[in-house]
Scaffold this motif. Structure first.
Motif, PDB file in Angstrom:
ATOM      1  N   PHE A  48       1.279  -0.947  -0.122  1.00  0.00           N
ATOM      2  CA  PHE A  48      -0.050   0.092  -0.118  1.00  0.00           C
ATOM      3  C   PHE A  48       0.551   1.526   0.383  1.00  0.00           C
ATOM      4  O   PHE A  48       2.277   1.360   0.155  1.00  0.00           O
ATOM      5  N   LYS A  49       0.996   2.627  -0.214  1.00  0.00           N
ATOM      6  CA  LYS A  49       0.899   3.473  -0.875  1.00  0.00           C
ATOM      7  C   LYS A  49       0.477   4.719   0.687  1.00  0.00           C
ATOM      8  O   LYS A  49       0.182   4.512   1.397  1.00  0.00           O
ATOM      9  N   PRO A  50       1.970   5.698   1.035  1.00  0.00           N
ATOM     10  CA  PRO A  50       1.107   6.159   1.867  1.00  0.00           C
ATOM     11  C   PRO A  50       0.580   6.863   1.898  1.00  0.00           C
ATOM     12  O   PRO A  50      -0.712   7.506   2.827  1.00  0.00           O
ATOM     13  N   SER A  51      -0.620   7.216   0.535  1.00  0.00           N
ATOM     14  CA  SER A  51      -1.602   8.383   0.450  1.00  0.00           C
ATOM     15  C   SER A  51      -3.135   6.732   0.903  1.00  0.00           C
ATOM     16  O   SER A  51      -3.746   7.935   1.735  1.00  0.00           O
ATOM     17  N   ASP A  52      -2.437   5.988   1.063  1.00  0.00           N
ATOM     18  CA  ASP A  52      -4.089   4.288   0.853  1.00  0.00           C
ATOM     19  C   ASP A  52      -3.791   5.125   2.803  1.00  0.00           C
ATOM     20  O   ASP A  52      -5.032   4.256   3.439  1.00  0.00           O
ATOM     21  N   PHE A  53      -3.116   5.477   3.200  1.00  0.00           N
ATOM     22  CA  PHE A  53      -3.058   5.271   5.151  1.00  0.00           C
ATOM     23  C   PHE A  53      -3.917   6.926   5.220  1.00  0.00           C
ATOM     24  O   PHE A  53      -4.359   6.989   6.219  1.00  0.00           O
ATOM     25  N   ARG A  54      -4.137   7.435   4.266  1.00  0.00           N
ATOM     26  CA  ARG A  54      -4.950   9.067   4.910  1.00  0.00           C
ATOM     27  C   ARG A  54      -5.685   9.652   3.621  1.00  0.00           C
ATOM     28  O   ARG A  54      -6.093  10.472   3.343  1.00  0.00           O
ATOM     29  N   VAL A  55      -6.928   8.319   3.841  1.00  0.00           N
ATOM     30  CA  VAL A  55      -7.899   8.568   2.645  1.00  0.00           C
ATOM     31  C   VAL A  55      -8.850  10.245   2.892  1.00  0.00           C
ATOM     32  O   VAL A  55      -9.013  10.819   2.056  1.00  0.00           O
ATOM     33  N   LYS A  56      -9.213   9.743   4.308  1.00  0.00           N
ATOM     34  CA  LYS A  56      -9.961  11.265   4.734  1.00  0.00           C
ATOM     35  C   LYS A  56      -9.773  12.481   4.862  1.00  0.00           C
ATOM     36  O   LYS A  56     -10.122  13.391   4.136  1.00  0.00           O
ATOM     37  N   THR A  57      -7.928  12.140   5.482  1.00  0.00           N
ATOM     38  CA  THR A  57      -7.481  13.937   5.189  1.00  0.00           C
ATOM     39  C   THR A  57      -8.039  14.375   3.974  1.00  0.00           C
ATOM     40  O   THR A  57      -7.664  15.992   3.225  1.00  0.00           O
ATOM     41  N   LEU A  58      -6.816  13.196   2.910  1.00  0.00           N
ATOM     42  CA  LEU A  58      -6.820  13.393   1.371  1.00  0.00           C
ATOM     43  C   LEU A  58      -7.952  13.658   0.190  1.00  0.00           C
ATOM     44  O   LEU A  58      -8.080  14.897  -0.317  1.00  0.00           O
ATOM     45  N   ASP A  59      -9.021  13.065   0.378  1.00  0.00           N
ATOM     46  CA  ASP A  59     -10.319  12.889  -0.680  1.00  0.00           C
ATOM     47  C   ASP A  59     -11.406  13.053   0.532  1.00  0.00           C
ATOM     48  O   ASP A  59     -12.310  12.943  -0.186  1.00  0.00           O
ATOM     49  N   GLY A  60     -11.032  13.165   1.403  1.00  0.00           N
ATOM     50  CA  GLY A  60     -12.669  13.269   2.520  1.00  0.00           C
ATOM     51  C   GLY A  60     -14.190  12.120   2.499  1.00  0.00           C
ATOM     52  O   GLY A  60     -15.004  12.309   2.962  1.00  0.00           O
ATOM     53  N   VAL A  61     -13.425  11.325   2.429  1.00  0.00           N
ATOM     54  CA  VAL A  61     -13.994   9.637   2.134  1.00  0.00           C
ATOM     55  C   VAL A  61     -13.609   8.790   3.234  1.00  0.00           C
ATOM     56  O   VAL A  61     -12.261   8.743   3.430  1.00  0.00           O
ATOM     57  N   ALA A  62     -14.650   7.478   3.100  1.00  0.00           N
ATOM     58  CA  ALA A  62     -13.682   7.125   4.870  1.00  0.00           C
ATOM     59  C   ALA A  62     -13.488   7.431   5.768  1.00  0.00           C
ATOM     60  O   ALA A  62     -13.776   8.348   5.989  1.00  0.00           O
ATOM     61  N   ASP A  63     -11.972   6.487   6.273  1.00  0.00           N
ATOM     62  CA  ASP A  63     -11.151   6.804   7.015  1.00  0.00           C
ATOM     63  C   ASP A  63      -9.959   7.414   6.858  1.00  0.00           C
ATOM     64  O   ASP A  63      -9.196   6.282   6.263  1.00  0.00           O
ATOM     65  N   ASP A  64      -9.081   7.268   7.477  1.00  0.00           N
ATOM     66  CA  ASP A  64      -7.465   7.871   7.867  1.00  0.00           C
ATOM     67  C   ASP A  64      -7.687   6.236   8.438  1.00  0.00           C
ATOM     68  O   ASP A  64      -8.160   5.920   9.352  1.00  0.00           O
ATOM     69  N   TRP A  65      -5.978   5.749   8.386  1.00  0.00           N
ATOM     70  CA  TRP A  65      -5.685   4.603   9.544  1.00  0.00           C
ATOM     71  C   TRP A  65      -5.053   5.120  10.077  1.00  0.00           C
ATOM     72  O   TRP A  65      -4.763   6.781  10.423  1.00  0.00           O
TER      73      TRP A  65
END
Lengths: 537, 161
Positions: free
Chosen positions: A108-125
């Protein structure tokens, strides 16, 4: 039913000897803890793998089928999946699904762990790529990986243990297509060694990795983690199917009840219980562990156990070429990947992204029966002509999309179906989201473009591959908020702090690549912190 | 005693075996370069699989019986007396009347046919299983990656957690 007397309690009881269970058990057992792993399957003898036999291709349609409902081995349990357009796949054995997996090993990539922060959906790990990186590296060493550093789609990685897998004519053809479009491509990171490594033979490019690797070049945990683990004090009991986790006084788990192969029922006490039974088996077990304190299943006061099931929705796009491609040479599922459309670009009409996987060819029989989503070749007078157009002339591009978590996609217990021991079977309820639909449609169009750029004279596609439920994720997910997650950042259940999850269930989001490398790194991360906690309570 | 033995003597009767060979020749006919499936021996493969799987044996027998009945409606001497077009028509009907049996027949016909050395040689495939010999391949020529290496990072930067 009568129960035998208590066996000696162990420090840690692990359920499942697959990718994650093996990594966790290895790590914790090195710390001097007494570890017992229970596995419902058995050892598989690599000498029994079919690729040394003339009828090897047929076995994937029968006793080696990835769908347990078709395979129906005594090690399997049924999965009710009529409410899912994607069929869950798994293998129950020492080594789990790494026995018949393809060996794709991206992280997985760095952005995959920060989905909420980056894209406003799901959640951050509740952890980051950087925190997990040492465990990725450790796991790469343990499994043995072929790859090449310098991929601009990833942060720099530690040196790959062995050189990349060869491209072959097929891979070079597809690479030229990506080059013509100016798109990214890179040889796949693969858990397949290309040089002798750790006492194992190098890959000899035989092709069908997912039939099992009789020479041990493809990493499966029965030949990587387990021999090292069992050389120490850890114990592994096979043909032991866990029925439920038992709850002791004080709200902590105190062991499990399991069935042996002869129908005997046993109780095993443990100070901690660790679940590594995959994204369907783990919620099944939690949901089946009901008590007065947890009437809806263990650690399920939040109602989150089983929810947020994620697959990787997968489209298959095939290009047919006039020239023969030598497509039977080289690790079949792993050639090259492209991450050109991996990160979010709102102009595309969907959030998140996908990866392309360039898949080599199938054998002559599977090509006739329908390879990656293809229709079976018709019988009769046109059979040979169509077979000649397909076999050794096809490149399949897989579009592997990120699946966002949705609570209504879930695993529950079936009210009627049960396994051979009478344990309720899991029922999978899954609907493809609109985001995933748009993502796949975009991927199919781009894949056609790439195949045509590579020289394909004809292209067709399967918009959603049904038999693509390889990755079972998210059903006991990791999070900081106990009302929306099942485990914390250390894999520990919020509600029962001596029960841990280390398999794909704990993934907060799914990313758009194969998850095994990340799942195993997570298992090692959890094991590391578990050990630290035990040492300094 | 195994289940096949319990179910009765040999896997197929001689009549079934003969019909199976004729059916296979229609499913995968011969060409100038490739043999027809029945003549090439694919029936032996089908029979071997049926021998170890009683449910498959019953299913295939059901399919062959359906084909025999459909053929008898067209000619009193059965499938063997039909011309190629009539045989195709019979098999089309059988595929809709007993689809599961017909599917099993196709699965094992194709699997058996494409395991025959003379067929593999005829299509240019290695006439041996993938292991233990595998295949020689040249290692990756890293010069192919020169363009991609020059690209800026594609992965998305993440803010500090």
């Amino acid at each position: 039913m009568p129960l035998p007397s208590w066996r000696e309690p162990v420090d840690v009881l692990v359920v499942g000897a697959g990718a994650a269970g093996a990594a966790f058990t290895w790590s914790v057992s090195r710390a001097g803890l007494q570890v017992l792993c229970l596995e419902q399957g058995d050892w598989v003898d690599p000498a029994s793998y079919a690729t040394t036999r003339g009828d090897w291709e047929l076995t994937r349609q029968a006793e080696w089928h990835p769908d347990p409902n078709v395979r129906r081995s005594t090690s399997d349990y049924p999965v009710e999946a009529t409410e899912s357009p994607i069929t869950p796949l798994m293998f129950n054995a020492v080594g789990g699904s790494t026995i018949h997996w393809s060996g794709h090993f991206p992280r997985f990539k760095p952005s995959d762990f920060r989905v909420k922060t980056l894209d406003g959906v799901a959640d951050d790990w509740p952890l980051t790529y950087e925190k997990l990186e040492p465990f990725f590296d450790l796991n790469d060493q343990m499994m043995g990986v072929a790859g090449l550093n310098g991929d601009p789609a990833y942060p720099p990685k530690s040196p790959r243990p062995t050189p990349p897998i060869p491209l072959g004519k097929l891979g070079e053809t597809m690479a030229r297509g990506f080059d013509r479009l100016g798109w990214h491509w890179w040889p796949s990171d693969s858990a397949i060694i290309t040089r002798p490594y750790d006492g194992r033979h190098a890959c000899n490019n035989c092709g069908p990795c997912d039939w099992g690797c009789p020479i041990g070049a493809k990493a499966s945990t029965d030949i990587t983690y387990w021999p090292k683990t069992l050389a120490g004090d850890a114990r592994l009991v096979t043909r032991a199917r866990v029925r439920e986790i038992t709850l002791g006084p004080g709200g902590l788990a105190d062991g499990v009840v399991y069935h042996d192969a002869e129908g005997g029922v046993h109780e095993q006490k443990a100070l901690a219980v660790v679940l590594a039974a995959n994204g369907i088996g783990t919620p099944r077990l939690l949901l089946n562990s009901r008590s007065a304190r947890f009437p809806g299943g263990l650690a399920n006061g939040s109602g989150m156990v089983g929810r947020d099931l994620m697959f990787h929705p997968f489209a298959a796009v095939r290009g047919y070429f006039d020239e023969p491609l030598e497509s039977f040479k080289g690790p079949a599922p792993c050639a090259i990947t492209s991450h050109e459309f991996y990160e979010t670009d709102l102009a595309r009409g969907f959030l998140r992204g996908y990866s392309f996987q360039v898949v080599r060819g199938f054998g002559p029989a599977v090509s006739a029966l329908g390879g990656l989503g293809e229709r079976r070749i018709a019988w009769g007078r046109e059979h040979h002509a169509e077979h000649a157009r397909r076999w050794n002339h096809t490149i399949a591009l897989g579009v592997m999309g990120e699946d966002l978590p949705e609570p209504e996609n879930r695993v529950v217990l079936d009210r009627e179906l049960s396994d051979a021991n009478g344990i309720p079977a899991p029922r999978v309820i899954y609907r493809l989201s609109e985001n995933s639909r748009r993502l796949l449609a975009h991927g199919v169009d781009r894949a056609k473009e790439a195949l045509e750029a590579a020289g394909a004279t004809r292209v067709d596609s399967t918009p959603l591959l049904q038999t693509a439920g390889w990755h079972l994720l998210g059903t006991a997910r990791m999070g900081a908020d106990p009302s929306t997650s099942v485990v914390d950042r250390y894999g520990r259940c919020h509600e029962v702090p001596n029960v841990y999850v280390v398999d794909g269930s704990l993934c907060t989001t799914s990313a758009g690549v194969n998850p095994t490398s990340t799942i195993q790194a997570l298992a090692l991360w959890v094991a590391h912190h578990f050990t630290q906690q035990v040492r300094t309570p | 005693m195994n289940e096949a033995a319990r179910a009765g003597a040999s896997v197929f009767t001689e009549a079934e075996r003969q019909l199976l060979r004729q059916v296979l020749d229609v499913l995968i006919p011969g060409t100038s370069a490739l043999p027809a499936a029945g003549q090439a021996g694919a029936a032996d493969h089908v029979e071997r699989r049926a021998e170890t799987a009683p449910a498959l044996r019953r299913r295939l027998s059901e399919g062959l019986a359906t084909i025999a009945i459909l053929a008898a409606r067209r000619h009193p001497d059965g499938f063997a007396a039909l011309d190629h077009g009539q045989r195709e028509t019979v098999l089309q009907s059988a595929s809709t009347e007993t689809p599961d049996a017909f599917d099993a027949l196709i699965l094992h016909a194709y699997s058996g046919y494409y395991a025959l050395p003379q067929v593999l040689a005829g299509i240019g495939a290695p006439d041996r299983p993938p292991q233990p010999l595998g295949h020689e391949m040249a290692p990756l020529d890293e010069r192919l990656l020169a363009r991609v290496r020059q690209r800026s990072p594609l992965y998305r930067p993440t803010p500090r957690a």
